[in-house]
Design an enzyme around this catalytic site. Sequence first.
Site, PDB file in Angstrom:
ATOM      1  CE  LYS A   1      -1.801   1.634   4.030  1.00 39.37           C
ATOM      2  NZ  LYS A   1      -1.500   3.021   4.307  1.00 39.37           N
ATOM      3  CG  ASN A   2       2.176   2.646   3.541  1.00 38.95           C
ATOM      4  OD1 ASN A   2       1.009   2.947   3.249  1.00 38.95           O
ATOM      5  ND2 ASN A   2       2.536   2.347   4.772  1.00 38.95           N
TER       6      ASN A   2
ATOM      7  CB  CYS B   1      -4.081   6.147  10.679  1.00 37.54           C
ATOM      8  SG  CYS B   1      -4.610   4.709   9.770  1.00 37.54           S
TER       9      CYS B   1
ATOM     10  NE  ARG C   1       0.095  10.360  10.056  1.00 36.95           N
ATOM     11  CZ  ARG C   1      -0.362   9.339   9.306  1.00 36.95           C
ATOM     12  NH1 ARG C   1      -1.641   9.046   9.337  1.00 36.95           N
ATOM     13  NH2 ARG C   1       0.459   8.698   8.492  1.00 36.95           N
ATOM     14  N   PRO C   2       2.343  16.475  11.288  1.00 41.99           N
ATOM     15  CG  PRO C   2       4.304  17.263  12.242  1.00 41.99           C
ATOM     16  CD  PRO C   2       3.264  16.178  12.369  1.00 41.99           C
ATOM     17  CB  ILE C   3       2.885  18.618   5.997  1.00 44.69           C
ATOM     18  CG1 ILE C   3       2.155  19.962   6.077  1.00 44.69           C
ATOM     19  CG2 ILE C   3       1.890  17.470   6.013  1.00 44.69           C
ATOM     20  CD1 ILE C   3       1.390  20.279   4.805  1.00 44.69           C
ATOM     21  CG  ASP C   4       7.479  20.320  10.268  1.00 39.23           C
ATOM     22  OD1 ASP C   4       6.771  19.294  10.359  1.00 39.23           O
ATOM     23  OD2 ASP C   4       8.603  20.395  10.788  1.00 39.23           O
ATOM     24  CD  GLN C   5      11.365  18.621   8.807  1.00 45.17           C
ATOM     25  OE1 GLN C   5      12.441  18.584   8.201  1.00 45.17           O
ATOM     26  NE2 GLN C   5      11.084  19.558   9.696  1.00 45.17           N
TER      27      GLN C   5
ATOM     28  CG  ASP D   1       3.033   1.355   9.534  1.00 45.50           C
ATOM     29  OD1 ASP D   1       3.267   1.532   8.329  1.00 45.50           O
ATOM     30  OD2 ASP D   1       2.754   2.293  10.311  1.00 45.50           O
TER      31      ASP D   1
ATOM     32  CB  ILE E   1       7.207   6.698  14.638  1.00 41.12           C
ATOM     33  CG1 ILE E   1       8.419   5.769  14.516  1.00 41.12           C
ATOM     34  CG2 ILE E   1       6.913   7.429  13.328  1.00 41.12           C
ATOM     35  CD1 ILE E   1       9.710   6.440  14.083  1.00 41.12           C
TER      36      ILE E   1
ATOM     37  NE  ARG F   1      -7.384   4.352   5.026  1.00 39.97           N
ATOM     38  CZ  ARG F   1      -6.491   5.083   5.710  1.00 39.97           C
ATOM     39  NH1 ARG F   1      -6.700   5.351   6.975  1.00 39.97           N
ATOM     40  NH2 ARG F   1      -5.399   5.524   5.129  1.00 39.97           N
TER      41      ARG F   1
HETATM   42  C1  EPZ Z   1       3.995   6.882   6.316  1.00 38.76           C
HETATM   43  O1  EPZ Z   1       3.299   7.948   6.953  1.00 38.76           O
HETATM   44  C2  EPZ Z   1       3.013   5.722   6.261  1.00 38.76           C
HETATM   45  N1  EPZ Z   1       1.849   6.106   5.502  1.00 38.76           N
HETATM   46  C3  EPZ Z   1       2.603   5.302   7.664  1.00 38.76           C
HETATM   47  O2  EPZ Z   1       1.819   4.109   7.529  1.00 38.76           O
HETATM   48  C4  EPZ Z   1       3.844   4.956   8.469  1.00 38.76           C
HETATM   49  O3  EPZ Z   1       3.444   4.680   9.803  1.00 38.76           O
HETATM   50  C5  EPZ Z   1       4.823   6.130   8.454  1.00 38.76           C
HETATM   51  O4  EPZ Z   1       5.133   6.482   7.087  1.00 38.76           O
HETATM   52  C6  EPZ Z   1       6.126   5.809   9.157  1.00 38.76           C
HETATM   53  O5  EPZ Z   1       6.726   4.705   8.556  1.00 38.76           O
HETATM   54  C7  EPZ Z   1       1.930   6.080   4.142  1.00 38.76           C
HETATM   55  O6  EPZ Z   1       2.949   5.761   3.581  1.00 38.76           O
HETATM   56  C8  EPZ Z   1       0.674   6.435   3.403  1.00 38.76           C
HETATM   57  P1  EPZ Z   1       6.329  10.107   8.356  1.00 38.76           P
HETATM   58  P2  EPZ Z   1       3.937   9.444   6.944  1.00 38.76           P
HETATM   59  O7  EPZ Z   1       6.293  11.371   7.613  1.00 38.76           O
HETATM   60  O8  EPZ Z   1       4.689   9.649   5.690  1.00 38.76           O
HETATM   61  C9  EPZ Z   1       6.916  13.335  11.786  1.00 38.76           C
HETATM   62  C10 EPZ Z   1      -0.037   2.714   7.745  1.00 38.76           C
HETATM   63  O9  EPZ Z   1      -0.525   2.160   8.743  1.00 38.76           O
HETATM   64  N2  EPZ Z   1       6.844  14.337  10.715  1.00 38.76           N
HETATM   65  O10 EPZ Z   1       7.454   9.145   8.113  1.00 38.76           O
HETATM   66  O11 EPZ Z   1       2.882  10.397   7.330  1.00 38.76           O
HETATM   67  C11 EPZ Z   1       5.603  12.634  12.042  1.00 38.76           C
HETATM   68  O12 EPZ Z   1       4.819  13.386  12.943  1.00 38.76           O
HETATM   69  C12 EPZ Z   1       0.411   4.154   7.845  1.00 38.76           C
HETATM   70  O13 EPZ Z   1       0.130   2.163   6.617  1.00 38.76           O
HETATM   71  C13 EPZ Z   1       7.121  15.669  11.011  1.00 38.76           C
HETATM   72  O14 EPZ Z   1       7.413  16.013  12.158  1.00 38.76           O
HETATM   73  O15 EPZ Z   1       4.975   9.306   8.170  1.00 38.76           O
HETATM   74  C14 EPZ Z   1       6.048  11.335  12.643  1.00 38.76           C
HETATM   75  O16 EPZ Z   1       6.334  11.558  14.007  1.00 38.76           O
HETATM   76  C15 EPZ Z   1       0.135   4.748   9.207  1.00 38.76           C
HETATM   77  N3  EPZ Z   1       7.069  16.584  10.017  1.00 38.76           N
HETATM   78  C16 EPZ Z   1       7.361  11.038  11.927  1.00 38.76           C
HETATM   79  O17 EPZ Z   1       7.786  12.276  11.372  1.00 38.76           O
HETATM   80  C17 EPZ Z   1       6.761  16.236   8.724  1.00 38.76           C
HETATM   81  O18 EPZ Z   1       6.751  17.124   7.843  1.00 38.76           O
HETATM   82  C18 EPZ Z   1       7.264  10.032  10.814  1.00 38.76           C
HETATM   83  O19 EPZ Z   1       6.248  10.454   9.929  1.00 38.76           O
HETATM   84  C19 EPZ Z   1       6.472  14.880   8.441  1.00 38.76           C
HETATM   85  C20 EPZ Z   1       6.533  13.945   9.442  1.00 38.76           C
END
Ligand code: EPZ
Length: 416
Positions: free
Chosen positions: A22-23, A117, A122-126, A305, A327, A397
């Site tokens: 999926k991911n 989920c 779940r910020p997007i600042d990065q 996950d 995480i 999902r």
């Molecule tokens: C992906 O989410 C996956 N989703 C998640 O799987 C998975 O748990 C996660 O990666 C970690 O492996 C998809 O691929 C669709 P991240 P993503 O950005 O990209 C912080 C599932 O069950 N962060 O790696 O949203 C964030 O808060 C789902 O299949 C920032 O601070 O995860 C978290 O603490 C659930 N700023 C950490 O980084 C940002 O701009 C990791 O998040 C982005 C993230």
Amino acid sequence: MKKIIIKGGNKLRGTVNISGFKNAALPIMVATILTKDKCIIENLPMIRDVDCLKEILIKIGAKVKLIEKGAMEIDTTNIEKCKLTDDINRKMRASYYLLGAGLGRFKESEVLYPGGCDIGVRPIDQHIKGFEALGATVEIDHGIIKCKADKLRGNRIYLDVVSVGATINIMMAATLAEGITIIENAAREPHIVDVANFINACGGKIIGAGTDIIKIVGVERLKGCNYSVIPDQIEAGSYMIMGVATEGDIIVNNVIPKHLEPVTAKLREMGVEVTEYGESIRVTVNKKLRSVDIKTLPYPGFPTDMQQLMSALLSKTKGTSVVTETIFDGRFKFVDELKRMGANILVDGRIAVIKGVENLMGTRVEAKDLRGGAALIVAALSANGVTEINKAYHIERGYEDIIDKLLNLGADIKEG
Ligand code: EPZ
């Protein structure tokens, strides 16, 4: 799917074929926007999130044809802009990949703040940091993220947090930028490599995906390609844990064993017999298992996950386990549901202390998110009596044909 009903106690036995990841599938489907040509993507899991993303691509002007089960032809020729502010965006997280792909192709994108989920902040600042480093302006206006650039120029970007989404989004935007982009402190998950391999198959130049330093050499344009998505290591790990929870003997087929190393290592530490073959893994329980501690980390650490499913397994494993979720800060919501089944778990922030109990009891519970729902299946399969898992739509999902796959393994399971 409203609810799943499981009568616990059956040992799972047999072989289960794992679907595409999926991911990896979701960002690859969006990355087809980077080329004006047609792409054929194979080994797609037939799950709700893929359906939803197909709808999103069609909404912005793509032609998407299901060629056969798991294979889609995606033609993005007629897409003129990447702007989607419908609520459909809120159904998943991966809609935010439209930002990077739209910036790459059109130098502009507008996307409603994504859903996904409810597992914590779940910020997007990065993501935004990366887009701005490439020369884009980003503003959030009434919940809509708007990105715009006259030109995208390669740059060096250090991620403050290891983020899968940000790494992929920046990789997509940088693919068609002028010059070279270096992403430092990049996420190293197998799905990052899969997305990079897809873009390279279309003529992109991405080097180092899978390490913490990724170099993207900007190219003029990409051509279409045929590509097959890697197997879903999280689905595979889920069935391995379900097999262990029932003290069964199962084989997960169509997997890349290396991608499951952290899960395999932890199961072996518990005393599970795990045998790796070329493209399959066999999981057998021959003796009393012992509790272990879990700490989630970015790949190749233990995957977040898998945390919830492991916690469900440990709730019925003799001894005390400490689970640390580094995480996400809200990924223990399923614990209250496990406690309804008799689990003995104390949660304090990002730490859960699990004291294994002799038995879990079947009862009515509710899925709160995708993997939390799968964790309830783990518990239900090994519980005494019948468990009814409500809000099961969370589970469908991300798990293709989960009822049939478990029925084939001997579970007493049905849709309610
Ligand atoms: C992906 O989410 C996956 N989703 C998640 O799987 C998975 O748990 C996660 O990666 C970690 O492996 C998809 O691929 C669709 P991240 P993503 O950005 O990209 C912080 C599932 O069950 N962060 O790696 O949203 C964030 O808060 C789902 O299949 C920032 O601070 O995860 C978290 O603490 C659930 N700023 C950490 O980084 C940002 O701009 C990791 O998040 C982005 C993230």
